[in-house]
Design an enzyme around this catalytic site. Structure first.
Site, short mmCIF file in Angstrom:
data_model
loop_
_atom_site.label_atom_id
_atom_site.label_comp_id
_atom_site.label_asym_id
_atom_site.label_seq_id
_atom_site.Cartn_x
_atom_site.Cartn_y
_atom_site.Cartn_z
N GLU A 47 1.06 -12.91 -0.40
CA GLU A 47 1.49 -12.16 -1.59
C GLU A 47 1.32 -12.81 -2.93
OE1 GLU A 47 2.43 -9.13 -0.72
OE2 GLU A 47 3.16 -9.16 1.18
N ARG A 51 -0.91 -10.20 -5.30
CA ARG A 51 -0.15 -9.74 -6.26
C ARG A 51 -0.21 -10.27 -7.48
NH1 ARG A 51 4.62 -6.29 -3.35
NH2 ARG A 51 3.95 -6.84 -1.18
N ASP A 198 -5.49 -5.84 8.76
CA ASP A 198 -6.13 -5.16 7.86
C ASP A 198 -7.02 -5.64 6.64
OD1 ASP A 198 -3.72 -6.18 6.68
OD2 ASP A 198 -2.87 -4.30 6.37
N GLU A 332 -2.05 3.38 1.11
CA GLU A 332 -3.35 3.44 1.79
C GLU A 332 -4.12 4.82 1.80
OE1 GLU A 332 -0.59 1.89 2.81
OE2 GLU A 332 -1.19 -0.29 2.43
C1 DMJ Z 1 -0.07 -3.97 -0.21
O1 DMJ Z 1 0.67 -5.28 -0.71
C2 DMJ Z 1 -1.41 -4.41 0.05
O2 DMJ Z 1 -2.08 -3.36 0.08
C3 DMJ Z 1 -1.60 -5.25 1.43
O3 DMJ Z 1 -2.78 -5.30 1.74
C4 DMJ Z 1 -1.09 -4.50 2.36
N1 DMJ Z 1 0.58 -3.71 2.07
C5 DMJ Z 1 0.80 -3.43 0.80
C6 DMJ Z 1 0.80 -1.77 0.37
O4 DMJ Z 1 1.41 -1.19 1.71
#
Ligand code: DMJ
Length: 432
Positions: A47, A51, A198, A332
């Site tokens: 994170e 972020r 993912d 998404e």
């Molecule tokens: C985000 O922090 C990013 O897209 C991450 O890869 C997956 N989850 C969240 C949003 O849903």
């Protein structure tokens, strides 16, 4: 106990792109004066990277202002001790406390909930884009050669991750979600293109794009992974909806998480650059998955989609469990609309995006901003009173870009990290 200001930093580039000058200046001042990087507490390596480092790097590239670069580099340095494991695969959690003031300074550990001390594919596999930029910006040309001194180089760290992953045996070509940072072997055979897996896949194709298509190793890993996914996980429901199932030790779980809906955009982006025989097939797959995710929205009363939807026991693209009916402002689905719009210019993607804008206004807008809702299948939703930072970083940015001209953050020049922070494509001197 972790870093503060996720919303401020995640929103910086969105404010800048939307030309919200006053709000941007306020956020910048906060970064200059109040952003404390030395927090003694638990911080997620993943994170912090997607972020904070992603947000700071993107804002640096957009504005050229040094403060964003220096904070990104400082933070990047603070993450490096997490890689100090027998394999070099980092652990998920790190203490960012200042040296000398915290006995836990630089200590890292695995998430308590992760299988037997393992590291998570979507976490350690989602560092490459940012770390490549950290390496370039730090101006140290020897980074790439420092592979024998693991704590000194951000580039060598991520190249090492790739080495471990390309060597380990993959069941039917698939990548399980949990890997031991001690032995370098898989801990459990759960495969998912949604949560826990993912963005690993996303960073393979984007690493290749960001290198101006020179990083052929990443492209091959992406192509092979997608082939295995197509072969083993892509399914069609009785009602004709294409979806990507999850895999548990060989058994399929006919479920798609909201998180997995980013894959429509990713597959479309990859298809654009695929060899002729794959291009059309992948474009169709991307459009079908995006349409299935749209169905998960239209089949709800709020026109927002649930956290997970299933294709079993007579259900099609709907949540069947109470615990999966919530929507936390995730991006998404609109992310895939944005890519599909840019790559096909089919107007339906703008229509679908506008449906989301209206639903957000109707069901999620609250006095102080926007809130998640606990049940998408009721039009008197109860709010969860949380505005996740990715709502400003991603959901609103992708919606905005869906309605902009294609040259605003053109896909020719930028790749978006997994938190929608744009990083420039290296049109000149890629080295890895
Ligand atoms: C985000 O922090 C990013 O897209 C991450 O890869 C997956 N989850 C969240 C949003 O849903």
């Amino acid at each position: 106990g972790g870093l503060r200001g996720a919303t401020v930093i995640d929103a910086l580039d969105t404010l800048y792109i939307m030309e919200l000058e006053e709000e941007f200046q306020e956020a910048k001042q906060w970064v200059e004066k109040s952003f404390d990087l030395n927090v003694n507490g638990e911080a997620s390596l993943f994170e912090v990277n997607i972020r904070y480092i992603g947000g700071l790097l993107a804002t640096y590239y957009l504005t050229g202002e040094e403060v964003f670069k220096s904070k990104a580099l400082e933070l990047g340095e603070k993450l490096l001790p997490a890689f100090n494991t027998p394999t070099g695969i980092p652990r998920g959690v790190i203490n960012l406390g200042r040296q000398g003031t915290s006995s836990q300074h630089g200590m890292s550990w695995s998430w308590g909930w992760a299988s037997a001390g393992s590291s998570i594919l979507a976490e350690f596999g989602t560092l490459h884009l940012e770390f490549l930029h950290l390496s370039q910006l730090s101006g140290n040309p020897v980074f790439a050669e420092k592979a024998t001194q693991p704590c000194l180089s951000s580039l060598s760290q991520v190249m090492n991750i790739r080495r471990v992953l390309s060597r380990v045996e993959k069941p039917q070509g698939l990548y399980p979600n949990f890997l031991s940072p001690v032995t370098g072997s898989w801990v459990q055979h759960h495969v998912s293109i949604g949560g826990l897996g993912d963005s690993f896949y996303e960073y393979l194709i984007k690493s290749w794009l960001m290198s101006d298509k020179k990083d052929s190793e990443a492209k091959k890993m992406y192509d092979d992974a997608l082939e295995a996914i197509e072969k083993h996980l892509v399914k069609k429901s009785a009602g004709g909806l294409t979806y990507i199932a999850e895999w548990r030790g060989g058994i399929l779980d006919h479920k798609m998480g909201h998180l997995a809906c980013f894959s429509g955009g990713m597959i479309a982006l990859g298809a654009e650059h695929a060899a002729e025989e794959r291009r059309q097939r992948h474009m169709e797959l991307a459009a079908e998955i995006t349409s299935t995710c749209h169905e998960s929205y239209t089949r709800s009363d709020t026109k927002l989609g649930p956290e997970a939807f299933r294709f079993d026991a007579g259900s099609e693209a709907m949540a069947t469990r109470l615990s999966e009916r919530y929507y936390i402002l995730r991006p998404e689905v609109v992310e895939s609309y944005m890519y599909l719009w840019r790559l096909t210019h089919d107007p339906k993607y703008r229509h679908w995006g506008w449906e989301v804008v209206q639903a957000l206004e109707k069901h999620c807008r609250v006095e102080a901003g926007f809130s998640g809702i606990r049940d998408v299948y009721t039009t008197t939703p109860s709010h969860d009173n949380m505005q996740q930072s990715f709502f400003l970083a991603e959901t609103l940015k992708y919606l905005y870009l869906l309605f902009c001209e294609d040259d605003v953050l053109s896909l020719e020049d930028w790749v978006f990290n997994t938190e929608a922070h744009p990083l420039p494509i290296n049109h000149t001197d890629f080295k890895a």
